[in-house]
Design a protein around this motif. Sequence first.
Motif, PDB file in Angstrom:
ATOM      1  N   ASP A  11       0.839  -1.197   0.000  1.00 25.14           N
ATOM      2  CA  ASP A  11       0.000   0.000   0.000  1.00 25.14           C
ATOM      3  C   ASP A  11       0.870   1.241   0.000  1.00 25.14           C
ATOM      4  O   ASP A  11       1.922   1.292   0.655  1.00 25.14           O
ATOM      5  CB  ASP A  11      -0.922   0.033   1.218  1.00 25.14           C
ATOM      6  N   LEU A  12       0.430   2.233  -0.752  1.00 24.01           N
ATOM      7  CA  LEU A  12       1.136   3.503  -0.930  1.00 24.01           C
ATOM      8  C   LEU A  12       0.142   4.635  -0.725  1.00 24.01           C
ATOM      9  O   LEU A  12      -0.942   4.621  -1.311  1.00 24.01           O
ATOM     10  CB  LEU A  12       1.738   3.568  -2.340  1.00 24.01           C
ATOM     11  N   GLU A  13       0.497   5.607   0.098  1.00 21.82           N
ATOM     12  CA  GLU A  13      -0.390   6.734   0.364  1.00 21.82           C
ATOM     13  C   GLU A  13       0.409   8.030   0.403  1.00 21.82           C
ATOM     14  O   GLU A  13       1.459   8.107   1.055  1.00 21.82           O
ATOM     15  CB  GLU A  13      -1.107   6.572   1.714  1.00 21.82           C
ATOM     16  N   LYS A  14      -0.097   9.053  -0.283  1.00 16.69           N
ATOM     17  CA  LYS A  14       0.491  10.386  -0.183  1.00 16.69           C
ATOM     18  C   LYS A  14       0.105  10.992   1.158  1.00 16.69           C
ATOM     19  O   LYS A  14      -1.068  10.989   1.533  1.00 16.69           O
ATOM     20  CB  LYS A  14      -0.010  11.275  -1.328  1.00 16.69           C
ATOM     21  N   GLU A  15       1.090  11.492   1.889  1.00 17.01           N
ATOM     22  CA  GLU A  15       0.837  12.066   3.204  1.00 17.01           C
ATOM     23  C   GLU A  15       0.234  13.460   3.053  1.00 17.01           C
ATOM     24  O   GLU A  15       0.864  14.363   2.507  1.00 17.01           O
ATOM     25  CB  GLU A  15       2.139  12.119   4.008  1.00 17.01           C
ATOM     26  N   ARG A  16      -0.979  13.616   3.536  1.00 14.61           N
ATOM     27  CA  ARG A  16      -1.708  14.870   3.383  1.00 14.61           C
ATOM     28  C   ARG A  16      -1.681  15.674   4.679  1.00 14.61           C
ATOM     29  O   ARG A  16      -1.641  15.113   5.774  1.00 14.61           O
ATOM     30  CB  ARG A  16      -3.153  14.573   2.985  1.00 14.61           C
ATOM     31  N   ASP A  17      -1.744  16.991   4.514  1.00 12.60           N
ATOM     32  CA  ASP A  17      -1.772  17.886   5.668  1.00 12.60           C
ATOM     33  C   ASP A  17      -3.177  18.358   6.013  1.00 12.60           C
ATOM     34  O   ASP A  17      -3.380  18.968   7.061  1.00 12.60           O
ATOM     35  CB  ASP A  17      -0.888  19.113   5.407  1.00 12.60           C
ATOM     36  N   ASP A  18      -4.145  18.085   5.133  1.00 11.47           N
ATOM     37  CA  ASP A  18      -5.498  18.614   5.321  1.00 11.47           C
ATOM     38  C   ASP A  18      -6.406  17.627   6.054  1.00 11.47           C
ATOM     39  O   ASP A  18      -7.579  17.474   5.700  1.00 11.47           O
ATOM     40  CB  ASP A  18      -6.111  18.994   3.972  1.00 11.47           C
ATOM     41  N   LEU A  19      -5.872  16.940   7.050  1.00 10.04           N
ATOM     42  CA  LEU A  19      -6.703  16.021   7.819  1.00 10.04           C
ATOM     43  C   LEU A  19      -6.234  16.018   9.272  1.00 10.04           C
ATOM     44  O   LEU A  19      -5.114  16.421   9.598  1.00 10.04           O
ATOM     45  CB  LEU A  19      -6.673  14.608   7.222  1.00 10.04           C
ATOM     46  N   ASP A  20      -7.115  15.532  10.139  1.00  6.33           N
ATOM     47  CA  ASP A  20      -6.830  15.439  11.566  1.00  6.33           C
ATOM     48  C   ASP A  20      -6.560  13.971  11.903  1.00  6.33           C
ATOM     49  O   ASP A  20      -7.494  13.164  11.924  1.00  6.33           O
ATOM     50  CB  ASP A  20      -8.019  15.967  12.362  1.00  6.33           C
ATOM     51  N   PRO A  21      -5.297  13.589  12.159  1.00  9.11           N
ATOM     52  CA  PRO A  21      -4.993  12.176  12.420  1.00  9.11           C
ATOM     53  C   PRO A  21      -5.797  11.569  13.563  1.00  9.11           C
ATOM     54  O   PRO A  21      -6.257  10.432  13.470  1.00  9.11           O
ATOM     55  CB  PRO A  21      -3.493  12.199  12.739  1.00  9.11           C
ATOM     56  N   LEU A  22      -5.978  12.330  14.646  1.00  5.62           N
ATOM     57  CA  LEU A  22      -6.702  11.783  15.790  1.00  5.62           C
ATOM     58  C   LEU A  22      -8.173  11.564  15.476  1.00  5.62           C
ATOM     59  O   LEU A  22      -8.775  10.562  15.894  1.00  5.62           O
ATOM     60  CB  LEU A  22      -6.549  12.701  17.002  1.00  5.62           C
ATOM     61  N   GLU A  23      -8.764  12.487  14.724  1.00  5.23           N
ATOM     62  CA  GLU A  23     -10.178  12.320  14.365  1.00  5.23           C
ATOM     63  C   GLU A  23     -10.385  11.081  13.504  1.00  5.23           C
ATOM     64  O   GLU A  23     -11.305  10.288  13.734  1.00  5.23           O
ATOM     65  CB  GLU A  23     -10.677  13.563  13.633  1.00  5.23           C
ATOM     66  N   LEU A  24      -9.524  10.896  12.501  1.00  3.54           N
ATOM     67  CA  LEU A  24      -9.640   9.714  11.654  1.00  3.54           C
ATOM     68  C   LEU A  24      -9.335   8.441  12.429  1.00  3.54           C
ATOM     69  O   LEU A  24      -9.979   7.405  12.233  1.00  3.54           O
ATOM     70  CB  LEU A  24      -8.702   9.849  10.454  1.00  3.54           C
ATOM     71  N   ALA A  25      -8.344   8.497  13.312  1.00  2.00           N
ATOM     72  CA  ALA A  25      -8.003   7.322  14.113  1.00  2.00           C
ATOM     73  C   ALA A  25      -9.178   6.890  14.978  1.00  2.00           C
ATOM     74  O   ALA A  25      -9.412   5.693  15.182  1.00  2.00           O
ATOM     75  CB  ALA A  25      -6.790   7.627  14.983  1.00  2.00           C
ATOM     76  N   ASN A  26      -9.936   7.845  15.497  1.00  2.00           N
ATOM     77  CA  ASN A  26     -11.097   7.511  16.320  1.00  2.00           C
ATOM     78  C   ASN A  26     -12.148   6.739  15.544  1.00  2.00           C
ATOM     79  O   ASN A  26     -12.919   5.965  16.125  1.00  2.00           O
ATOM     80  CB  ASN A  26     -11.715   8.786  16.902  1.00  2.00           C
ATOM     81  N   HIS A  27     -12.183   6.913  14.240  1.00  8.70           N
ATOM     82  CA  HIS A  27     -13.159   6.214  13.404  1.00  8.70           C
ATOM     83  C   HIS A  27     -12.635   4.862  12.907  1.00  8.70           C
ATOM     84  O   HIS A  27     -13.410   3.913  12.746  1.00  8.70           O
ATOM     85  CB  HIS A  27     -13.530   7.079  12.198  1.00  8.70           C
ATOM     86  N   PHE A  28     -11.333   4.757  12.656  1.00  7.71           N
ATOM     87  CA  PHE A  28     -10.819   3.608  11.905  1.00  7.71           C
ATOM     88  C   PHE A  28      -9.817   2.727  12.648  1.00  7.71           C
ATOM     89  O   PHE A  28      -9.590   1.591  12.230  1.00  7.71           O
ATOM     90  CB  PHE A  28     -10.155   4.097  10.613  1.00  7.71           C
ATOM     91  N   PHE A  29      -9.196   3.204  13.719  1.00  3.80           N
ATOM     92  CA  PHE A  29      -8.121   2.448  14.347  1.00  3.80           C
ATOM     93  C   PHE A  29      -8.606   1.736  15.610  1.00  3.80           C
ATOM     94  O   PHE A  29      -9.592   2.136  16.231  1.00  3.80           O
ATOM     95  CB  PHE A  29      -6.945   3.363  14.694  1.00  3.80           C
ATOM     96  N   ALA A  30      -7.864   0.696  15.981  1.00  2.00           N
ATOM     97  CA  ALA A  30      -8.150  -0.032  17.210  1.00  2.00           C
ATOM     98  C   ALA A  30      -7.804   0.847  18.419  1.00  2.00           C
ATOM     99  O   ALA A  30      -6.987   1.767  18.322  1.00  2.00           O
ATOM    100  CB  ALA A  30      -7.333  -1.321  17.245  1.00  2.00           C
ATOM    101  N   PRO A  31      -8.418   0.578  19.582  1.00  2.00           N
ATOM    102  CA  PRO A  31      -8.162   1.417  20.765  1.00  2.00           C
ATOM    103  C   PRO A  31      -6.682   1.557  21.111  1.00  2.00           C
ATOM    104  O   PRO A  31      -6.233   2.649  21.461  1.00  2.00           O
ATOM    105  CB  PRO A  31      -8.942   0.697  21.872  1.00  2.00           C
TER     106      PRO A  31
END
Length: 248
Positions: free
Chosen positions: A129-149
């Motif tokens: 998997d390859l992803e361009k690192e973007r600055d227009d997002l909130d890592p913690l907000e997305l992590a709360n939706h998609f990542f394990a505790p």
Amino acid sequence: MLNLRRDIYWPFSHGSWGLSPGEIQVWYADLETFHESFQAGIFSAEELGRASGFRFEQDTRLFLARRGLLRSLLAAYLDIDPNYIAFDIAQNGKPYLANPGTNGLTFSISHSAASALIAFGRDGEIGVDLEKERDDLDPLELANHFFAPAERSALKLMAPQDRKNAFFRIWTRKEAWLKAVGCGLSMPLTDFIVPLDPGDSTLLNCPPQYGRPENWHLVDLQSTPGFAATLACPADCKALFFGTIFAN
């Protein structure tokens, strides 16, 4: 795992590419440099139909460059013409080679913007998997939706300036492993846990039907600045060759 660098140049010859069991080769390419490299005759009717369905010409060019490279690389490994490459889709949605006599050749492809990674192995499932690192997002907000505790907690403890890189490192590790097992996003990202620290790592937790976590290896790939990339492969992989394909 032995990590080696090997760059190649387009066009390349068929039949001279060795790929042993336990070895993985991953190629990075700038798709913009390949958009005029492939004749329409190497593509299937389905691929040409998909290409014509894009709204923007750039998307059409990048799609054809990506598929042309994949077909040409597979043809080089199998020593056949690129237009003879045939694909099919498994029940879990993962694409695979439908040609006879592939000797266990497997592949995984990922792209972001005009960059692409294509990985090849034998007799073992792999995912990249390859992803361009973007600055227009909130890592913690997305992590709360998609990542394990456990992953969310680890991100919260990090310094803000380090959090973006860590977020994309986790994201690409998760996506690469899902591709390796053929789940795509049908399995929630919260159902398994990947490590946070940089470097080659072992999967921390996964559903038991996919084997023991220590049987999987997650390798950070240094593809190009501003991108995060991960290879997921069996832990008994013996050698990794990572390089760039340059257009002449």
